[in-house]
Design a protein around this motif. Structure first.
Motif, short mmCIF file in Angstrom:
data_model
loop_
_atom_site.label_atom_id
_atom_site.label_comp_id
_atom_site.label_asym_id
_atom_site.label_seq_id
_atom_site.Cartn_x
_atom_site.Cartn_y
_atom_site.Cartn_z
N LEU A 1 1.90 -1.99 20.81
CA LEU A 1 0.68 -1.16 20.81
C LEU A 1 -0.54 -2.02 21.15
CD1 LEU A 1 -0.88 1.51 20.03
CD2 LEU A 1 -1.03 0.58 17.74
N LEU A 2 -0.65 -3.18 20.51
CA LEU A 2 -1.78 -4.08 20.76
C LEU A 2 -1.77 -4.55 22.21
CD1 LEU A 2 -1.73 -6.18 17.46
CD2 LEU A 2 -3.29 -4.32 18.06
N CYS B 1 0.82 -1.21 0.00
CA CYS B 1 0.00 0.00 0.00
C CYS B 1 0.86 1.26 0.00
CB CYS B 1 -0.95 0.02 1.19
SG CYS B 1 -0.11 0.26 2.77
N LYS C 1 4.74 -5.18 12.10
CA LYS C 1 4.45 -6.06 13.23
C LYS C 1 5.18 -5.67 14.51
CE LYS C 1 3.68 -10.98 13.20
NZ LYS C 1 4.19 -12.18 12.53
N ALA D 1 -1.74 6.42 13.35
CA ALA D 1 -2.18 5.21 14.04
C ALA D 1 -3.22 4.45 13.22
CB ALA D 1 -2.72 5.52 15.43
N ARG D 2 -3.16 4.59 11.89
CA ARG D 2 -4.06 3.87 10.99
C ARG D 2 -3.22 3.09 9.99
NH1 ARG D 2 -6.85 5.95 14.23
NH2 ARG D 2 -8.92 6.85 14.03
N LEU D 3 -3.73 1.92 9.59
CA LEU D 3 -2.99 1.10 8.65
C LEU D 3 -3.55 1.26 7.24
CD1 LEU D 3 -3.01 -1.74 11.19
CD2 LEU D 3 -0.91 -0.70 10.34
N GLY D 4 -2.71 0.92 6.25
CA GLY D 4 -3.10 1.12 4.86
C GLY D 4 -3.62 -0.12 4.15
N CYS D 5 -3.21 -1.29 4.64
CA CYS D 5 -3.71 -2.53 4.04
C CYS D 5 -3.44 -3.69 4.99
CB CYS D 5 -3.06 -2.78 2.68
SG CYS D 5 -1.33 -3.25 2.78
N ALA D 6 -3.98 -4.86 4.63
CA ALA D 6 -3.84 -6.04 5.49
C ALA D 6 -2.36 -6.40 5.69
CB ALA D 6 -4.60 -7.21 4.87
N TYR E 1 -0.01 -5.28 8.72
CA TYR E 1 0.05 -5.99 10.01
C TYR E 1 1.30 -6.86 10.09
CZ TYR E 1 -4.41 -4.44 11.89
OH TYR E 1 -5.42 -3.68 12.43
N GLU E 2 1.81 -7.32 8.92
CA GLU E 2 3.06 -8.06 8.89
C GLU E 2 4.24 -7.10 8.86
OE1 GLU E 2 4.13 -11.06 9.26
OE2 GLU E 2 2.14 -11.97 9.49
N LEU F 1 2.93 -4.87 17.80
CA LEU F 1 2.78 -5.78 18.94
C LEU F 1 2.73 -5.05 20.28
CD1 LEU F 1 4.91 -8.83 17.74
CD2 LEU F 1 2.42 -8.74 18.02
#
Lengths: 171, 350
Positions: free
Chosen positions: A105-106, A76, A99, A87-92, A95-96, A103
């Motif tokens: 943050l989660l 992306c 990562k 703090a927003r992601l652009g694509c699936a 997450y990899e 981690l």
């Protein structure tokens, strides 16, 4: 009781009181009407600000890097810096790619880093098919060794069907 | 179903018939989902947004066909209609005021709404009257499972359903309960309630009067955690916490009525009188007075006002609703007159 003074201009009496509870932390601000108006209702604590502060400015190993040396998602195109700022992601795939930053943050937000809920049926059936495929391939090897060619042909047909279905699911 | 037909009806959640509806106005469950084959909304170009919308719309219409969800393409609706969907709690404020290709699919009883191209590709929601967490989850889970036969979600074995914001990842499940807590506010216990819920990882916000002190004593309580627990665990935890809040609120209501009966009666009757006779009334004043009226109905001070009427007065006195009912655009000052008239008529008809 002495009147409360505005937390921003420290001059006028505070008449607007905001209380918010986020991430288990209660935050209060007390503003005079003038400062509250000037803030245009934006004096609330934004969830983005809080999250952005929780993301550590670390480099993600293994990701493609930009000139500045920060990782960037090859799919992306968003950089670690952009992810950290919004703090927003652009694509699936992020997450990899991000990562190692995600981690911690989660862990802070959810107190966990492993999903324990629903699984899509498609994923379940893919896993099932992949397991069956692996089993059939092992079986094929053994029947070929024992020269049971009729059985081998049957297994090969079944493998072909499964592979076809799995490939279809990927497109 | 058109927007104009929507104005003529009121949704299931407004009937006020659900369990514990003396304190719980509504239960809302939403699932955040994204498609694996498209980038998230943060980086989607206008063309991609448009592709995502047509792709999902087709699958909702084909896959969930028998449920007869009505699809509204928000970018093609006038602002007043989008505002109406927001006032009905069928779309978020951001979705109503946002830009670009986006939409919402709504069931005729208004319990189900599926937002397309909100922060995530899909936001599936079920909204029901009173405290109905399990029923609401079962309903949304079925829709999610049906929909999933027709599209592939972005999913990761470790992180679960992948969402644009990491605060939603995992189950993508947000459980929200809207509570009416007038006694907690009047007895100044509300800070304690909010603090406790905050420590338990629940987010609490006032429903009206955003940014400043909440008005109307309506609070929305939502779970913060979406990862690391199953959907059923999250529902059970919420199901254990909420009754304690309800119990406190009920005890305080009766304590108020016992300790200061004249004061409470006076407040309720004043609210009733004001709503029944005012000629000009703002949205804020309506919400505040309706809160006292609702308390009065619970305490049996004014038993003749049904819950449906109270809920209708909350919803239909909002700016877009008033304008749709009148069939024309109204300035704020005009709305205050029309609002007063609407309330008078509804209360006189009882």
């Amino acid at each position: 009781m002495s009147p409360m003074i505005c937390g921003k201009c420290s001059k006028n009496h505070a008449t607007v009181h905001v209380t918010e509870v986020k991430n288990g932390v209660k935050m209060e601000s007390h503003l005079c009407e003038e400062c509250a108006r000037a803030a245009g209702g934006k004096f609330t604590f934004s969830i983005t600000d809080i999250l952005a502060n929780l993301i550590e400015p670390v480099k993600t190993p293994g990701a493609k890097t930009t000139e500045a040396g920060a990782p960037r998602c090859p799919e992306c195109g968003i950089s670690y810096a952009e992810f950290k700022a919004k703090a927003r992601l652009g694509c699936a795939n992020d997450y990899e790619v991000f990562k190692s930053g995600l981690l911690p943050l989660l862990e802070k937000v959810h107190g966990a880093v492993q999903h324990a809920g629903k699984t899509p049926h498609t994923v379940e059936s893919v896993v099932r098919k992949e397991t069956e495929l692996a089993r059939l391939k092992r079986e094929l090897e053994s029947v070929v060794k024992s020269e049971d060619f009729e059985k081998a042909a049957q297994i090969r047909d079944r493998i072909r069907i499964l592979e076809g279905e799995l490939n279809k699911g990927k497109s | 179903m058109t927007i104009d037909e929507l104005v003529q009806q009121s949704g299931e959640w407004l009937k006020g018939t659900g369990p514990d509806s003396d304190v719980v106005v509504s239960s809302r469950i939403r699932l955040a989902r994204n498609l694996s084959r498209f980038p998230f909304m943060t980086v989607a170009t206008p063309e991609v947004r448009s592709d995502i919308q047509s792709f999902i719309r087709r699958r909702i219409e084909e896959g969930l066909g028998p449920r007869r969800l009505q699809y509204f393409a928000l970018s093609k609706l006038p602002p007043i209609d989008r505002q109406l969907l927001f006032e009905r709690h069928l779309v978020s404020r951001e979705h109503a005021t946002g830009e670009g290709e986006r939409g919402v699919a709504v069931s005729s009883d208004e319990t189900v709404s599926i937002m397309v191209n909100e922060e995530d590709h899909l936001r599936l929601q079920v909204l029901r009257s009173g405290l109905q967490l399990e029923q609401s989850y079962e309903q949304i889970d079925r829709i999610d499972t049906d929909l999933e036969q027709h599209l592939t979600y972005a999913y990761h074995p470790r992180f679960g359903y992948l969402t644009c914001c990491p605060t939603n990842v995992g189950t993508g499940l947000r459980i929200s309960v809207m509570l009416h807590l007038p006694a907690a506010v009047l007895t100044k216990q509300i800070e304690k309630v909010l603090g406790t819920l905050g420590r338990l990882n629940y987010t609490v916000r006032g429903l009206y009067g955003e940014g400043t002190s909440p008005i109307g004593d309506l609070y929305q309580i939502s779970n913060q955690v979406t990862l690391g627990k199953s959907e059923n665990d999250l529902i059970s935890e919420m199901k254990n916490v909420i009754p304690k809040v309800l119990e406190f609120e009920r005890v305080w209501r009766h304590k108020l009525a016992d300790d200061e009966p004249r004061k409470v009666e006076d407040r309720v009757w004043r609210a009733y009188g004001l709503l029944k006779h005012a000629r000009v009334i703002s949205s804020e004043e309506t919400i505040e007075q309706l809160s006292y009226l609702r308390l009065g109905v619970y305490l049996g001070i004014i038993p003749q006002v049904p819950m449906t009427t109270l809920n209708d007065l909350f919803i239909f006195t909002q700016p877009s609703h008033l304008q749709k009912i009148q069939g024309k655009a109204l300035e704020s000052a005009e709305r205050d007159v029309v609002r007063a008239e609407f309330i008078r008529k509804r209360l006189a008809a009882l």
